[in-house]
Enzyme design. Sequence first.
Site, short mmCIF file in Angstrom:
data_model
loop_
_atom_site.label_atom_id
_atom_site.label_comp_id
_atom_site.label_asym_id
_atom_site.label_seq_id
_atom_site.Cartn_x
_atom_site.Cartn_y
_atom_site.Cartn_z
N ASP A 272 -24.38 -33.58 -84.70
CA ASP A 272 -23.65 -33.86 -85.93
C ASP A 272 -24.11 -32.92 -87.05
O ASP A 272 -25.22 -32.37 -87.01
CB ASP A 272 -23.89 -35.30 -86.39
CG ASP A 272 -23.30 -36.31 -85.42
OD1 ASP A 272 -22.45 -35.93 -84.61
OD2 ASP A 272 -23.71 -37.49 -85.48
N LYS A 273 -23.27 -32.78 -88.04
CA LYS A 273 -23.57 -31.90 -89.17
C LYS A 273 -24.91 -32.23 -89.81
O LYS A 273 -25.68 -31.33 -90.16
CB LYS A 273 -22.45 -32.00 -90.21
CG LYS A 273 -22.66 -31.13 -91.44
CD LYS A 273 -21.50 -31.29 -92.43
CE LYS A 273 -21.75 -30.49 -93.70
NZ LYS A 273 -20.65 -30.65 -94.69
#
Length: 263
Positions: free
Chosen positions: A102-103
């Site tokens: 994920d970011k």
Amino acid sequence: MRLDKFLAISSIGRRKDVRSYIKEGMVKVNGSLITEPAIEIDENSDVIEYLNKVVTYIGKVYYMFNKPAGCVTARRDDVNKTVFDYFNDVNMEGIFHVGRLDKDTEGLLLLTNDGEFEHKLMYPEKHVEKTYYFWALGSLHEDDIKKLKEGLYIQKGEIRTRPAKIQVQNCGTYKEYKHEMNINNLYNIDSNYYNQPVVSGYLTISEGRKHQVKRMLKAVGCYVVYLKRVSIGELKLDESLDKGQYRVLNEDEIQSLIGNLKK
């Protein structure tokens, strides 16, 4: 060697992608247009062209990348910095990420041009373990730990998660651990919330569902505010790599992963 395999390990693309390129008439062998991906070629003597450019056989490459938070696991993005933006001095044509983070998640990310390696490492039935270090708002009691270890339901309609491994490292209040957590802009927590319980530890899973670690911890009342992947199988993140740095995997590391896939 099969033509599609040759193209995949020569940084043209994933195996499924190069099959499409071949079928669409983008590839020539010794000057002849070839549309059959499974044709056998001699990688040492045949001349292979992709879009009328000779393909140089470079073999397989494997990179370990210490992903920082704030960048996305993608080749390109119109808004955010991507993991590929950190490889400015390397020809990344044909290189792709193995799985994704994920970011806002940091840590170990692998990149390669070996499509078979990527497929096997991400293949659900292989149950390759991935370990994450987390900080979360909330507490983990014995019942919560038992649920994580035995598997739990994280969403209606989904099957129970596979049994996980959990090791609690710290538990207390945000006031006690705010400096150790070292998290900026923690959702505007102020002095009124200094007694908010927090917990840190390591969670090891052997699946790859979307946002799985966050969802598993949320299912037992914990809200993840920091997440870092520290290992895949027996391969551990090289902590000498600063965030945003990478290096080539050595032969022992490659074999440790490949050996795990053969089990």
